[in-house]
Design an enzyme around this catalytic site. Sequence first.
Site, PDB file in Angstrom:
ATOM      1  N   ARG A 167     -11.856   2.374   7.753  1.00  0.00           N
ATOM      2  CA  ARG A 167     -12.420   1.600   6.643  1.00  0.00           C
ATOM      3  C   ARG A 167     -13.920   1.354   6.836  1.00  0.00           C
ATOM      4  NH1 ARG A 167      -7.471  -2.608   5.416  1.00  0.00           N
ATOM      5  NH2 ARG A 167      -6.653  -1.468   3.633  1.00  0.00           N
ATOM      6  N   LYS A 216      11.701  -2.400   0.856  1.00  0.00           N
ATOM      7  CA  LYS A 216      12.430  -3.018  -0.255  1.00  0.00           C
ATOM      8  C   LYS A 216      12.220  -2.339  -1.605  1.00  0.00           C
ATOM      9  CE  LYS A 216      12.504  -7.619  -0.308  1.00  0.00           C
ATOM     10  NZ  LYS A 216      11.781  -8.910  -0.378  1.00  0.00           N
ATOM     11  N   GLY A 255      -1.716   2.013   3.706  1.00  0.00           N
ATOM     12  CA  GLY A 255      -0.783   1.344   4.605  1.00  0.00           C
ATOM     13  C   GLY A 255      -0.123   2.256   5.617  1.00  0.00           C
ATOM     14  N   GLY A 313      -1.955  -1.968  -1.135  1.00  0.00           N
ATOM     15  CA  GLY A 313      -1.596  -2.897  -2.222  1.00  0.00           C
ATOM     16  C   GLY A 313      -2.289  -2.523  -3.516  1.00  0.00           C
TER      17      GLY A 313
HETATM   18  P1  AMP Z   1       6.789  -1.099   2.934  1.00  0.00           P
HETATM   19  O1  AMP Z   1       5.775  -2.120   3.367  1.00  0.00           O
HETATM   20  O2  AMP Z   1       7.667  -1.552   1.837  1.00  0.00           O
HETATM   21  O3  AMP Z   1       6.180   0.260   2.708  1.00  0.00           O
HETATM   22  O4  AMP Z   1       7.796  -0.963   4.153  1.00  0.00           O
HETATM   23  C1  AMP Z   1       7.428  -0.466   5.396  1.00  0.00           C
HETATM   24  C2  AMP Z   1       8.508  -0.825   6.345  1.00  0.00           C
HETATM   25  O5  AMP Z   1       9.729  -0.234   5.946  1.00  0.00           O
HETATM   26  C3  AMP Z   1       8.244  -0.359   7.751  1.00  0.00           C
HETATM   27  O6  AMP Z   1       8.011  -1.485   8.570  1.00  0.00           O
HETATM   28  C4  AMP Z   1       9.534   0.357   8.136  1.00  0.00           C
HETATM   29  O7  AMP Z   1      10.003   0.007   9.413  1.00  0.00           O
HETATM   30  C5  AMP Z   1      10.515  -0.121   7.096  1.00  0.00           C
HETATM   31  N1  AMP Z   1      11.623   0.815   6.933  1.00  0.00           N
HETATM   32  C6  AMP Z   1      11.579   2.125   6.650  1.00  0.00           C
HETATM   33  N2  AMP Z   1      12.794   2.667   6.654  1.00  0.00           N
HETATM   34  C7  AMP Z   1      13.670   1.689   6.966  1.00  0.00           C
HETATM   35  C8  AMP Z   1      15.082   1.630   7.152  1.00  0.00           C
HETATM   36  N3  AMP Z   1      15.832   2.710   7.010  1.00  0.00           N
HETATM   37  N4  AMP Z   1      15.613   0.430   7.479  1.00  0.00           N
HETATM   38  C9  AMP Z   1      14.852  -0.649   7.619  1.00  0.00           C
HETATM   39  N5  AMP Z   1      13.521  -0.660   7.461  1.00  0.00           N
HETATM   40  C10 AMP Z   1      12.928   0.491   7.139  1.00  0.00           C
END
Ligand code: AMP
Length: 392
Positions: free
Chosen positions: A34, A201, A351, A374
């Site tokens: 960055r 999520k 990210g 974000g």
């Molecule tokens: P996000 O910020 O929504 O992009 O989520 C990223 C996070 O999703 C990371 O910390 C990963 O460890 C988690 N993640 C990816 N795959 C899985 C999974 N199968 N089960 C639980 N967490 C996950």
Amino acid sequence: MKKITDLDIENKKVLIRCDFNVPIKDGKILDDNRIVQALKTINYCLEKNAKVILFSHLGRVKEEADLAKNNLEVVSKRLSELLNKEVIFINETRGEKLEQAINNMQNKDVLLVQNTRYEDLDGKKESSNDDALATYWASLGDVFINDAFGTIHRAHASNVGIASHMKGKCAIGFLIEKELNTLSLLDNPAKPFVVILGGAKVSDKIGVIKNLVTKANYILIGGGMAFTFLKAKGLEVGKSLIDTESLSFCEEILKDYSEKIILPVDIATSTTFSNDEDYKVKSINEINNNEMGLDIGPKTLELFETYLKNAKLVVWNGPLGVYEFSKYKQATDNLLKYITDNNIKVILGGGDTVAAASNANLKDKIFHASTGGGATLEYLEGKALPGLEAIK
Ligand code: AMP
């Protein structure tokens, strides 16, 4: 919207909002991308003989204990090395010391103000866009450049606030311009256009899915979010991550777009959320009650590759597995490798996905790695971005 090249900045005091929110561990910067990305705008201002006054946030500041670990001084040192000139660092966000230092600046001097979020200790003045603070910061310069793409989706005093007090005298910098130019490819994407979504999520990505499902030829879903989709299809997913509130959304979207939404066919499973056990690759209809899926399996990877093979444009947000554990970063790393080996035009939405490309030494081969996760997500949701609206 005004660009930096539309403003007269010759010999002016130029306030620049940068995004120096870099990962730091034990006082060391882990990834200076960055800072590097901010150089073009800073150097342009220096060529115009400007006095360059930089603002940035770093981390979150909620209590006194957060101050030391989010001190921007370490960034000023790295910036000084990259610019090959002294950067005056002011350990204050307002007051006499800062004002005097600015008054003493010569043309081509660079000054970095302490972390704007230090102001959050006192009633969240930065993050709630306190008008008195924004007025004060705006009074320190002649023109304002917003080049912090990573905070463009936020209305804070140091971006939206300053801009609103500098009407006609503010513009976007080169980094934001580059990010927006690339993201605009998604407005009317070349086809086949493929979206890859992973991460934890579903609820965080509902807006993106709704906005892109009509434009995309396919949406490939991995990561934790895949299990809510699989459950919505009636499959047993054991102890895998489930986002119960999003189940009905998944059911609906699968009903309307079943041919576009591509889900995993096999999964790397473990009985504990850790890197310790040997994992088992299971077909998605074989997951036991005591197992959880932590990465997509090899057959799914192959399946995803068939959809990517002829893609003209791909956007990817979120890792396909628990990337923090070495065993479950394989699919993410392998798919990144497939994409770079085959020169597939991919936009990585910031990210974790960009960090993954960086760790796998593939970032230089990526078409575009965004500096703002974000911000990119909100763009993909089709939302207006407050930092840009303020410049407009
Ligand atoms: P996000 O910020 O929504 O992009 O989520 C990223 C996070 O999703 C990371 O910390 C990963 O460890 C988690 N993640 C990816 N795959 C899985 C999974 N199968 N089960 C639980 N967490 C996950």
